[in-house]
Design a protein around this motif. Structure first.
Motif, mmCIF file in Angstrom:
data_model
loop_
_atom_site.group_PDB
_atom_site.id
_atom_site.type_symbol
_atom_site.label_atom_id
_atom_site.label_comp_id
_atom_site.label_asym_id
_atom_site.label_seq_id
_atom_site.Cartn_x
_atom_site.Cartn_y
_atom_site.Cartn_z
ATOM 1 N N MET A 228 0.736 -1.325 -0.026
ATOM 2 C CA MET A 228 -0.145 0.012 -0.117
ATOM 3 C C MET A 228 0.856 1.376 -0.052
ATOM 4 O O MET A 228 0.464 2.581 -0.586
ATOM 5 N N SER A 229 1.844 1.304 0.566
ATOM 6 C CA SER A 229 2.900 2.338 0.623
ATOM 7 C C SER A 229 3.655 2.639 -0.597
ATOM 8 O O SER A 229 3.768 3.874 -1.155
ATOM 9 N N ALA A 230 4.001 1.493 -1.086
ATOM 10 C CA ALA A 230 4.696 1.725 -2.473
ATOM 11 C C ALA A 230 3.900 1.981 -3.477
ATOM 12 O O ALA A 230 4.364 2.855 -4.533
ATOM 13 N N GLY A 231 2.414 1.923 -3.558
ATOM 14 C CA GLY A 231 1.505 2.054 -4.700
ATOM 15 C C GLY A 231 0.768 3.251 -4.569
ATOM 16 O O GLY A 231 1.052 4.312 -3.682
ATOM 17 N N GLY A 232 -0.137 3.683 -5.220
ATOM 18 C CA GLY A 232 -1.076 4.631 -5.045
ATOM 19 C C GLY A 232 -2.320 4.755 -4.406
ATOM 20 O O GLY A 232 -3.056 5.325 -4.390
ATOM 21 N N MET A 233 -2.242 3.810 -3.503
ATOM 22 C CA MET A 233 -3.403 3.445 -2.688
ATOM 23 C C MET A 233 -3.679 4.800 -1.769
ATOM 24 O O MET A 233 -4.645 5.316 -1.357
ATOM 25 N N ALA A 234 -2.516 4.955 -1.102
ATOM 26 C CA ALA A 234 -2.632 6.198 -0.100
ATOM 27 C C ALA A 234 -3.080 7.519 -0.721
ATOM 28 O O ALA A 234 -3.695 8.154 -0.210
ATOM 29 N N THR A 235 -2.410 7.683 -1.889
ATOM 30 C CA THR A 235 -2.979 8.825 -2.516
ATOM 31 C C THR A 235 -4.463 9.025 -3.031
ATOM 32 O O THR A 235 -5.132 9.961 -2.678
ATOM 33 N N ARG A 236 -5.092 7.919 -3.326
ATOM 34 C CA ARG A 236 -6.488 7.783 -3.592
ATOM 35 C C ARG A 236 -7.221 7.880 -2.112
ATOM 36 O O ARG A 236 -8.264 8.475 -2.140
ATOM 37 N N LEU A 237 -6.897 7.223 -1.261
ATOM 38 C CA LEU A 237 -7.347 7.411 0.494
ATOM 39 C C LEU A 237 -7.164 8.879 0.614
ATOM 40 O O LEU A 237 -8.246 9.548 1.170
ATOM 41 N N LEU A 238 -6.065 9.662 0.382
ATOM 42 C CA LEU A 238 -5.796 11.208 0.630
ATOM 43 C C LEU A 238 -6.907 11.944 -0.011
ATOM 44 O O LEU A 238 -7.702 12.919 0.555
ATOM 45 N N ARG A 239 -7.215 11.561 -1.294
ATOM 46 C CA ARG A 239 -8.286 12.432 -2.011
ATOM 47 C C ARG A 239 -9.545 12.339 -1.451
ATOM 48 O O ARG A 239 -10.385 13.503 -1.684
ATOM 49 N N LEU A 240 -10.099 11.305 -1.076
ATOM 50 C CA LEU A 240 -11.245 10.969 0.010
ATOM 51 C C LEU A 240 -11.145 11.727 0.944
ATOM 52 O O LEU A 240 -12.279 12.340 1.312
ATOM 53 N N ALA A 241 -10.285 11.520 1.687
ATOM 54 C CA ALA A 241 -10.234 12.166 2.966
ATOM 55 C C ALA A 241 -10.328 13.806 3.067
ATOM 56 O O ALA A 241 -10.910 14.435 3.662
ATOM 57 N N ARG A 242 -9.397 14.066 1.855
ATOM 58 C CA ARG A 242 -9.547 15.666 1.706
ATOM 59 C C ARG A 242 -11.008 16.379 1.120
ATOM 60 O O ARG A 242 -11.274 17.265 1.915
ATOM 61 N N ALA A 243 -11.549 15.329 0.350
ATOM 62 C CA ALA A 243 -12.977 15.775 -0.048
ATOM 63 C C ALA A 243 -13.804 15.845 1.371
ATOM 64 O O ALA A 243 -14.931 16.561 1.332
ATOM 65 N N LEU A 244 -13.836 14.942 2.086
ATOM 66 C CA LEU A 244 -14.505 14.778 3.415
ATOM 67 C C LEU A 244 -14.235 15.757 4.497
ATOM 68 O O LEU A 244 -15.234 16.140 5.322
ATOM 69 N N PHE A 245 -13.094 15.930 4.876
ATOM 70 C CA PHE A 245 -12.802 16.607 5.965
ATOM 71 C C PHE A 245 -12.026 18.021 6.093
ATOM 72 O O PHE A 245 -12.012 18.719 6.765
ATOM 73 N N SER A 246 -11.581 18.475 4.656
ATOM 74 C CA SER A 246 -10.620 19.694 4.443
ATOM 75 C C SER A 246 -11.605 20.844 4.786
ATOM 76 O O SER A 246 -10.826 21.998 5.282
ATOM 77 N N TRP A 247 -12.675 20.619 4.955
ATOM 78 C CA TRP A 247 -13.625 22.070 5.196
ATOM 79 C C TRP A 247 -13.703 22.337 6.605
ATOM 80 O O TRP A 247 -14.088 23.406 7.060
ATOM 81 N N ILE A 248 -13.393 21.230 7.469
ATOM 82 C CA ILE A 248 -13.356 21.358 8.889
ATOM 83 C C ILE A 248 -12.288 22.470 9.311
ATOM 84 O O ILE A 248 -11.333 22.515 8.687
ATOM 85 N N LYS A 249 -12.424 23.137 10.514
ATOM 86 C CA LYS A 249 -11.525 24.131 10.759
ATOM 87 C C LYS A 249 -10.304 23.451 11.315
ATOM 88 O O LYS A 249 -10.316 22.443 12.114
ATOM 89 N N GLY A 250 -9.311 23.693 10.615
ATOM 90 C CA GLY A 250 -7.895 22.810 10.824
ATOM 91 C C GLY A 250 -7.533 22.092 9.745
ATOM 92 O O GLY A 250 -6.434 21.744 9.550
ATOM 93 N N GLY A 251 -8.576 22.390 8.538
ATOM 94 C CA GLY A 251 -8.186 21.690 7.179
ATOM 95 C C GLY A 251 -7.232 20.378 7.191
ATOM 96 O O GLY A 251 -7.939 19.197 7.670
ATOM 97 N N LEU A 252 -6.131 20.540 6.615
ATOM 98 C CA LEU A 252 -5.385 19.491 6.344
ATOM 99 C C LEU A 252 -4.984 18.540 7.591
ATOM 100 O O LEU A 252 -4.746 17.185 7.465
ATOM 101 N N ALA A 253 -5.179 19.077 8.712
ATOM 102 C CA ALA A 253 -4.899 18.158 9.895
ATOM 103 C C ALA A 253 -6.005 17.189 10.028
ATOM 104 O O ALA A 253 -5.495 16.009 10.371
ATOM 105 N N HIS A 254 -7.241 17.517 9.770
ATOM 106 C CA HIS A 254 -8.236 16.466 9.754
ATOM 107 C C HIS A 254 -7.936 15.535 8.738
ATOM 108 O O HIS A 254 -8.337 14.344 8.872
ATOM 109 N N VAL A 255 -7.705 16.099 7.535
ATOM 110 C CA VAL A 255 -7.381 15.222 6.443
ATOM 111 C C VAL A 255 -6.395 14.074 6.823
ATOM 112 O O VAL A 255 -6.504 13.043 6.141
ATOM 113 N N ASN A 256 -5.178 14.627 7.216
ATOM 114 C CA ASN A 256 -4.105 13.613 7.796
ATOM 115 C C ASN A 256 -4.670 12.578 8.709
ATOM 116 O O ASN A 256 -4.567 11.425 8.485
ATOM 117 N N ILE A 257 -5.554 13.061 9.640
ATOM 118 C CA ILE A 257 -6.031 12.103 10.605
ATOM 119 C C ILE A 257 -6.965 11.126 10.026
ATOM 120 O O ILE A 257 -7.163 9.753 9.988
#
Length: 425
Positions: free
Chosen positions: A70-99
């Motif tokens: 999973m680390s070597a491939g693009g799975m993490a990138t795809r999960l990151l896009r989903l998390a960004r779409a779901l959580f980046s609007w919350i105050k704190g932005g990318l911190a919530h996307v990271n979590i």
């Protein structure tokens, strides 16, 4: 008990020299055998051979390999896009996307270091570009990466189950709600920090982007569903689930997404083999130390002292968790799960604590060692990614330490958080 102090002294000296942990253990055992003749030479060899004489240990390399793929491939990138779409609007932005990304990734890889390596490589530069300090980006990444120790498939849960004769599948189910709650508690801490520090937040990207992000990683999200279904229904053992998950991840990464070449796949297999060999080596050589502890009655003496306090089950669980967190500042979760936790498991069960409840609390307590110095491997890993000093990261870790402590109290005082899903199923 002089032999015990000899083992501790040799272990600490070798650890200070930064030699591998398995060498620290085996040199401690050999030193004891040379000084105290009550340990036959053959016992050292026999305990090493018998230490891994269980087929269930085959699950560990599979889960390490799953995290590496999973680390070597693009799975993490795809999960990151989903998390960004779901959580980046919350105050704190990318911190919530990271979590959020760590929660999704940890629910597939089962390895905190794989989580921190993959997510940190993506999120720390993005958070720095968005105005977050390098130290804060590292603190968020390190604390959220530990979620992988609770959400299935979890390598520490496998270790707890094997060393305490507990169903690994039941432990996986028990860790789902605590793992999700860990993300909620950490996200709450990030929101609180954002209120004080005026951290940036993005605009709501809309349901269309959420749908597009979900479609891009739907094949990735099949993995945790597959794992949970297989374990809850009993159609496969944890080892078989690991093998199936690895095969699925390889097919998706190499042939469907085509973001891993066959050459990269071979390098990934070799790297994961080296990582799993580290924990398997520790398991093998720990047999000698366990033999010594049993022979000198050290574990029984410690258990008797704790039992002598005549605590209620909740108080006992609280005391044991604090002891594990304190011990975790010196040793990592692997040694805690192999050497320290098993004697306490019997004490907890004899005092009416459900073994699954204890397992979740024990694994979570050991997970704290990943973000506490001087061991704190996730602190040093994320520090190397961001360029921040460990001391600066520790200052930013304070609200997340508070969140982790509050979660520990919740898990201790509300057993249903660990047992609810299992009872429901």
């Amino acid at each position: 008990m002089d032999g015990l102090w000899l083992i501790i002294a040799v272990f600490m000296i070798v650890a200070i020299l930064r030699l591998p942990i398995f060498l620290s253990i085996i040199l401690s055992t050999v030193s004891y055998a040379l000084v105290y003749p009550d340990m036959p030479d053959i016992a050292l060899v026999q305990t090493m051979l018998s230490g891994l004489d269980r087929s269930a240990f085959a699950a560990i390399p599979y889960y390490f390999l799953l995290g590496s793929v999973m680390s070597a491939g693009g799975m993490a990138t795809r999960l990151l896009r989903l998390a960004r779409a779901l959580f980046s609007w919350i105050k704190g932005g990318l911190a919530h996307v990271n979590i959020g990304t760590s929660m999704l990734f940890g629910g597939i890889s089962g390895s905190a270091t794989a989580d921190a390596s993959a997510i940190g490589a993506l999120m720390i530069p993005a958070m720095k570009k968005d105005g977050f300090t390098p130290a804060y980006a590292s603190a968020v990444t390190a604390s959220s990466a530990a979620i992988g120790l609770l959400i299935p498939p979890s390598i520490p849960m496998v270790l707890f189950g094997l060393f305490n004769n507990v169903s690994v599948g039941d432990l996986f189910l028990a860790g789902i709600v605590p793992g999700v709650l860990m993300a909620v508690y950490l996200s709450t801490a990030a929101w609180w920090v954002a209120r004080k520090g005026q951290h940036p937040q993005a605009k709501w990207s809309g349901w269309r982007e959420v749908w597009q992000a979900l479609k891009s990683c739907i094949l990735v999200l099949v993995l945790p569903v597959l794992i949970t279904f297989s374990l809850s229904t009993g159609v496969a053992t944890p080892t078989e689930v690991g093998a199936i998950a690895v095969a699925y991840a390889v097919v998706i990464s190499v042939f469907v997404y085509q973001d891993i070449s066959l050459g990269t796949l071979m390098k990934t297999i070799c790297a994961s083999a080296a990582e799993s060999a580290q924990i398997l080596s520790i398991i093998a050589v720990s047999g000698g130390v366990l033999w010594i502890f049993a022979n000198m009655g050290a574990a029984d003496a410690l258990i008797n002292q704790v039992a002598g306090l005549q605590l209620s089950p909740t108080q006992l669980l609280l005391v044991i968790s604090m002891m594990l967190i304190l011990a975790g500042t010196v040793v990592g979760p692997g040694l805690l799960l192999i050497l320290v936790i098993p004697p306490f498991t019997a004490l907890a069960v004899s005092n009416g604590i459900d073994v699954l409840h204890f397992g979740v609390v024990a694994v979570f307590s050991s997970a704290v060692s990943l973000v506490t110095p001087p061991v704190g491997i996730l602190l040093f890993l994320t520090a190397s990614q961001s360029g921040a000093s460990v001391m600066a990261i520790l200052k930013e870790m304070v609200p997340f330490y508070i969140a982790l402590l509050l979660l520990l109290m919740s898990l201790i005082y509300f057993p249903v958080l660990s047992l609810g899903i299992g009872q429901l199923l």
